[in-house]
Design a protein around this motif. Structure first.
Motif, PDB file in Angstrom:
ATOM      1  N   LYS A   1      10.228   0.257   0.841  1.00 29.01           N
ATOM      2  CA  LYS A   1      10.245  -1.071   0.223  1.00 29.01           C
ATOM      3  C   LYS A   1       9.419  -1.076  -1.057  1.00 29.01           C
ATOM      4  O   LYS A   1       8.397  -0.390  -1.175  1.00 29.01           O
TER       5      LYS A   1
ATOM      6  N   ASP B   1      15.595  -0.134   1.025  1.00 28.34           N
ATOM      7  CA  ASP B   1      14.468  -0.831   1.647  1.00 28.34           C
ATOM      8  C   ASP B   1      14.243  -0.334   3.077  1.00 28.34           C
ATOM      9  O   ASP B   1      15.118  -0.505   3.936  1.00 28.34           O
TER      10      ASP B   1
ATOM     11  N   MET C   1       1.910  -7.520  -7.328  1.00 31.15           N
ATOM     12  CA  MET C   1       1.874  -6.954  -5.984  1.00 31.15           C
ATOM     13  C   MET C   1       0.567  -6.227  -5.768  1.00 31.15           C
ATOM     14  O   MET C   1       0.005  -5.630  -6.686  1.00 31.15           O
TER      15      MET C   1
ATOM     16  N   ARG D   1       5.419   2.444  -4.819  1.00 33.82           N
ATOM     17  CA  ARG D   1       5.263   2.101  -6.236  1.00 33.82           C
ATOM     18  C   ARG D   1       4.730   3.277  -7.051  1.00 33.82           C
ATOM     19  O   ARG D   1       5.017   3.379  -8.254  1.00 33.82           O
TER      20      ARG D   1
ATOM     21  N   ARG E   1      -5.280  -3.132  -7.308  1.00 28.34           N
ATOM     22  CA  ARG E   1      -5.664  -3.674  -5.997  1.00 28.34           C
ATOM     23  C   ARG E   1      -7.097  -4.210  -6.027  1.00 28.34           C
ATOM     24  O   ARG E   1      -7.400  -5.239  -5.424  1.00 28.34           O
TER      25      ARG E   1
ATOM     26  N   TYR F   1       5.657  -1.809 -11.992  1.00 22.71           N
ATOM     27  CA  TYR F   1       5.367  -1.378 -10.624  1.00 22.71           C
ATOM     28  C   TYR F   1       3.882  -1.395 -10.262  1.00 22.71           C
ATOM     29  O   TYR F   1       3.542  -1.141  -9.109  1.00 22.71           O
TER      30      TYR F   1
ATOM     31  N   ARG G   1      -5.044  -9.218   2.884  1.00 25.14           N
ATOM     32  CA  ARG G   1      -3.980  -9.392   3.876  1.00 25.14           C
ATOM     33  C   ARG G   1      -4.323 -10.434   4.941  1.00 25.14           C
ATOM     34  O   ARG G   1      -3.438 -10.853   5.687  1.00 25.14           O
TER      35      ARG G   1
ATOM     36  N   SER H   1       7.441  -3.154  -2.333  1.00 26.47           N
ATOM     37  CA  SER H   1       6.094  -3.721  -2.305  1.00 26.47           C
ATOM     38  C   SER H   1       5.035  -2.727  -1.840  1.00 26.47           C
ATOM     39  O   SER H   1       3.838  -2.966  -2.007  1.00 26.47           O
ATOM     40  N   SER H   2       5.441  -1.612  -1.255  1.00 24.27           N
ATOM     41  CA  SER H   2       4.489  -0.612  -0.767  1.00 24.27           C
ATOM     42  C   SER H   2       3.771   0.056  -1.931  1.00 24.27           C
ATOM     43  O   SER H   2       4.405   0.524  -2.889  1.00 24.27           O
TER      44      SER H   2
END
Length: 211
Positions: free
Chosen positions: A7, A31, A210, A14, A171, A205, A117, A9-10
């Protein structure tokens, strides 16, 4: 054509997508993962018994582990500017990629799950504080390194090492520490964050909302 399983979003998928962008390499993607086709599916397990994304299929060649994948793509598809053949230059790139995968990645794990999260299983206050402290320590190491090079993590030129580390930096900035866990000022990392944003692959990405 290269096929990427995982997917979008991982963070590890990315890495592969951004590498393909740097190599101007076409691909297709399916996906797989949480919310999509389960990686416990026997078809996926036949490709990666660890049940983790990403996996690539390049013709008959199947490969898993994101850092191994991006090294392979750079070596196979003309990415010498990203992953030099000269041993000392390549070793410097590998050093920082391995550091990200072990020390940096391990430091943020609990804090990220708790604060970004909102995982119910990661709400122990002492563990959150310890993880935030460790994360800040390793980001400080990165800040010192970037202050030394004045550019990118392996030296003056953008390299493969900047892909996993660039995603890590995204992140860091996207995770809210909150008033109980203050983030240190990291001027070289902040400048690096903006420098990476000039790259289309990072905008697509990495620095794309994200985490």
């Amino acid at each position: 054509m290269l096929k990427i399983l995982g997917k979008a979003s991982s963070i590890n998928v990315r890495k592969v997508l951004w590498t393909c962008a740097e190599l101007t390499m076409p691909f297709t993607r399916e996906d797989w993962g949480s919310g999509f086709q389960p990686t416990s599916d026997p078809r996926f397990l036949a490709l990666n018994p660890n049940a983790m994304v990403p996996v690539i299929q390049d013709g008959d060649f199947v490969l898993w582990e994101s850092n191994s994948i991006i090294r392979y793509l750079a070596a196979q598809y003309g990415g010498q500017a990203l992953y030099p053949a000269e041993p000392t230059l390549r070793a410097r790139v590998d050093q920082w990629m391995d550091w990200q995968a072990t020390d940096l990645n391990r430091s943020w794990s609990y804090a990220f799950m708790a604060l970004a999260r909102q995982s119910p299983a990661h709400q122990d206050a002492a563990s959150i504080a310890a993880s935030c402290q460790a994360w800040a320590l390793y980001m400080g190491i990165l800040d010192t390194r970037l202050a030394q090079t004045g550019a990118y993590v392996a030296g003056e030129a953008f390299s493969l090492a900047d892909i996993p580390i660039g995603l890590s930096v995204n992140r860091w900035f996207a995770t809210p520490f909150g008033p109980a866990h203050e983030k240190p000022a990291l001027p070289a990392v902040s400048a690096y964050y903006d420098r990476l944003a000039a790259r289309e692959g990072y905008r697509l990405y990495g620095r794309n909302g994200m985490v």
